[in-house]
Design an enzyme around this catalytic site. Structure first.
Site, PDB file in Angstrom:
ATOM      1  N   HIS A 157       0.835  -1.205   0.000  1.00  0.00           N
ATOM      2  CA  HIS A 157       0.000   0.000   0.000  1.00  0.00           C
ATOM      3  C   HIS A 157       0.878   1.266   0.000  1.00  0.00           C
ATOM      4  O   HIS A 157       0.696   2.162  -0.834  1.00  0.00           O
ATOM      5  CB  HIS A 157      -0.910  -0.024   1.240  1.00  0.00           C
ATOM      6  CG  HIS A 157      -1.832   1.152   1.344  1.00  0.00           C
ATOM      7  ND1 HIS A 157      -3.138   1.119   0.899  1.00  0.00           N
ATOM      8  CD2 HIS A 157      -1.639   2.398   1.827  1.00  0.00           C
ATOM      9  CE1 HIS A 157      -3.696   2.302   1.109  1.00  0.00           C
ATOM     10  NE2 HIS A 157      -2.815   3.100   1.673  1.00  0.00           N
ATOM     11  N   GLU A 158       1.810   1.315   0.922  1.00  0.00           N
ATOM     12  CA  GLU A 158       2.666   2.506   1.007  1.00  0.00           C
ATOM     13  C   GLU A 158       3.586   2.613  -0.212  1.00  0.00           C
ATOM     14  O   GLU A 158       3.939   3.715  -0.625  1.00  0.00           O
ATOM     15  CB  GLU A 158       3.477   2.502   2.306  1.00  0.00           C
ATOM     16  CG  GLU A 158       2.632   2.486   3.585  1.00  0.00           C
ATOM     17  CD  GLU A 158       1.573   3.576   3.658  1.00  0.00           C
ATOM     18  OE1 GLU A 158       1.746   4.634   3.014  1.00  0.00           O
ATOM     19  OE2 GLU A 158       0.551   3.370   4.345  1.00  0.00           O
TER      20      GLU A 158
END
Lengths: 492, 492
Positions: free
Chosen positions: A257-258
């Site tokens: 996600h990051e």
């Protein structure tokens, strides 16, 4: 120097200082000594005061008056769009209000953390009321008589309106609730992973996944943080993750996600470095990148097949009998209380209820004192489960304590955009699944970089998605994707 | 608000921003992604411009004119001493000159690193000449017709003069050279440590030593860096070290040295936080703390006895036959080329030659083109060895490339102060050696905190040492200490 050149030189320094402020935040959440918090607050306060003074500097107003945007090239005009917008917002806010908000939200965040730990809503209410009063005052100052909530939303998603988002959410809710109920009624509950997954191996896998998703280590790094986040623009874009030795998906999917956020920032045209175009254009578009990396790519059947093999090789045992069971565990649907742990089906339902509640709070039709009851009623209605305690309910998110009203809907907007991009991506890259099955995301991330990321702040948020997809962004591709994926997974 | 209150509020923000600038430096040397250097230069430049504008802000001049220092309490008056001094310096420097120096030294540092790697003095000369020209211009602007070198020295050691330091160095040189020659003629060369010392154990020992020397981990941290340094004031004081698996003293004594710097900053009265009194008062006093921790305490016979036991227990083998051989290895005297690797006897000889050469460079009696020859001649005279290549000679230190003229003598001043403090410490604490033999530095570091560290910038540099020792600082205690220590060690 022309007024334009002077403004750009001034803005360049402002952007550089804003990067410094971001780095202080990164430092605080990753490496700062425990006992430095009070001093750090002073440091951040001093830097924010400098930034505020620059954003409202009368010279900026003079330069803006002297510049004819129509005479500029498209890049110059796009820069002006951002600076005009930001200056107009900044000068509307009385400095006393900004200072009061900074002070109160800093205090409120601490009180919220205490209240959540003690499951004590009453402890949080007085300061929440204060935050709310100041945010409504801020919204009134920004709105020029228009909608209060829109004025706040505009800070995170320029050009979006609550009416438009609300209408879209209404269209989404029906299909999401139907899908949720079909899944819950199917009588299948895939097993979670079993086993213990040592931190060292998880971080190695996270590092490998980040590399596969195109994260550029020359311009970034991965650290641990309590709440994972990404930080920075341009050539210094850092990401964080966390590790739970019993749940390797926490570390892995937080990282992916990051990485999505990070690759967006890293992918922006280097010519835009330290200009208003040198950062992601909105929270919604940002979230579209993190979500498509995490979900449509990272939780896809082909990619989890590759991942299953990597888990076996790193940990000896992937915690599931076979790739199919592993895929089911990755995508297990479960109506839990916590937004950040929600699966793809439930996630947007969490957002929709927050959106409705915070609109009412800002409109003044719901008071802070009645928020808990409203939350609990709505949650039971949408999720079919009663909230058992405030830390699993109204106290779970930090956002309202720090004044982030208008931020929540951008998460779902990101999912919607990710749905659109996923459709476009698969039609542009017919062999994508075969590549993902080999752990190769290069074609997908290359396409996203080319069609979304490199533009930075050049286009308006909605426009960059529309241009990438070739159609106006809407919720249908996301809902179709969810139906197809979970119908197959749950044999519906 | 009174002028004094306004000035203090303004200064508080300036100090906070200066801490932020320091943190950027720490980040750059420890955790920054490799590819972020150019962007970081922009960020530091923007922040330095803000700091420069604040330091020369006309309001500061107005406040200074309006304040009667005689009416203030001693703490207020001490703060004014710093602010008046710093403002007077800042307004004397044309902004174009400061900007040119920042630009040229940034470039020069890169060129110096290339030249050192290639052993090519010629590559460095043109930019060194440019730096030198600008530094002489700066000195002229600051000196008001006085001595150019003193004007530069004053930035690192307020109140010191080259004439006074030069006279002291002349007195020191004779005894140091005699001691050096007695040692070299003794025909003893203690063995170095033998063996391999894994990084993990070295860092564990460094951590333990730092704790024993009173470093406060709640307000600090230890990381690796190519060139160890300490950074930050108040409640966030970070140190760094490096590891060579064949030479554990590198890591250990770098750490103890930086712990001395760090403890000074951590030990300052918390009431001085983010004021002009909230940092070490001069480079010389700073170095007195790092040196007494590293040398008079850390390399003492009793403490190395304790250390020998810890090394045995951590590495299985301490690399020396017994505690006595270990002590001799720690204090092995060897006339090497490199200042940062020098023993206690040679170290000050390295400094003295740099001091003499840079005084001539600033006075204009030595040109950059003749520097290498002057260096080599002097080195052979003082050390009895010919320089074999420029990276072991004139190119070894970064200082001149970044414009640090006037900095070198503060290292020896620190050693001289450490000698004085060591004498006072031993007479105040007669049982000190017994405590050190148990690895207990608490009494010594407690005495230093009470008599030196807690005062921060309150006293003038020389005054804080004089007050702590009860006598005027001078070189004799250091020379007596060195004679006694090395006469015994080398059976002279």
């Amino acid at each position: 120097m022309t007024a334009f050149d002077s403004l750009m030189a001034f803005q360049h320094e402002t952007e550089a200082l804003a990067q410094v402020a971001g780095r202080l935040g990164w430092d605080q959440e990753t490496v700062m000594p425990r006992g430095a918090a009070a001093q750090r607050a002073e440091e951040i306060g001093a830097l924010e005061a400098v930034l505020h003074a620059r954003r409202t500097d009368p010279r900026v107003g003079d330069w803006l008056s002297a510049i004819d945007d129509a005479a500029l090239d498209p890049v110059g005009a796009a820069k002006m769009r951002h600076i005009r917008r930001s200056y107009a917002r900044a000068v509307k806010l009385p400095e006393t209000l900004s200072a009061a908000l900074a002070r109160v939200t800093s205090r409120a965040q601490g009180i919220w953390a205490e209240a959540r730990a003690a499951d004590d809503v009453g402890h949080f209410l007085p300061v929440l009321e204060e935050v709310l009063r100041l945010k409504r005052e801020e919204a009134a100052a920004l709105a020029d008589g228009g909608d209060l909530y829109d004025a706040l939303l505009d800070d995170y998603e320029p050009g979006a309106t609550a009416a438009e988002i609300g209408a879209m959410f209404d269209r989404m809710r029906t299909r999401l609730v139907m899908l949720r109920e079909r899944i819950m009624g199917a009588g299948r509950d895939p097993a979670r992973l079993s086993g213990q997954f040592p931190e060292e191996g998880q971080l190695r896998l996270a590092h490998e996944a980040a590399t596969r998703f195109g994260y550029d280590w020359r311009h970034g790094r991965l650290d641990k943080a309590v709440h994972p986040f990404s930080s920075g623009s341009g050539t210094d874009v850092r990401i964080t993750t966390r590790v739970d030795e019993r749940d390797p998906f926490n570390c892995l999917y937080s990282t992916i996600h990051e990485v999505g956020h990070g690759c967006y920032e890293q992918g922006i045209d280097p010519a835009y470095l330290l200009t208003p175009l040198g950062a992601g254009v909105s929270m919604g578009v940002h979230e579209s990148q993190s979500r498509i990396y995490e979900n449509q790519l990272g939780r896809s059947r082909p990619f989890t097949g590759w991942l299953f093999g990597r888990m076996q090789s790193i940990f000896g045992d992937a915690g599931a009998a076979d790739a199919e069971a592993f895929y089911a565990a990755v995508n297990r649907v479960h109506s839990g209380y916590i937004r950040t742990e929600a699966d793809e089906v439930h996630y947007n339902l969490h957002i929709m209820m927050r959106f409705d509640l915070e609109r009412q709070l800002i409109a003044g039709t719901l008071g802070a004192a009645d928020l808990e009851e409203a939350w609990n009623t709505r949650f039971e209605h949408d999720f079919g489960v009663a909230v058992d305690r405030p830390s699993n309910g109204v106290l779970q998110d930090v956002h309202w304590s720090v004044g982030l009203f208008g931020y929540f809907p951008t998460y779902t907007l990101g999912n919607v955009y990710a749905g659109c991009l996923n459709l476009a991506l698969h039609s542009a890259l017919p062999d994508l699944d075969a590549a993902l099955a080999k752990g190769d995301t290069g074609a997908a991330t290359g396409w996203l970089r080319e069609h979304v990321q490199r533009h930075g702040g050049f286009h308006e948020p909605k426009a960059v998605i529309e241009q990438a997809c070739g159609f106006e962004p809407n919720e249908v591709p996301l809902l179709d994707y969810l139906d197809a994926k979970f119908n197959a997974l749950y044999h519906l």
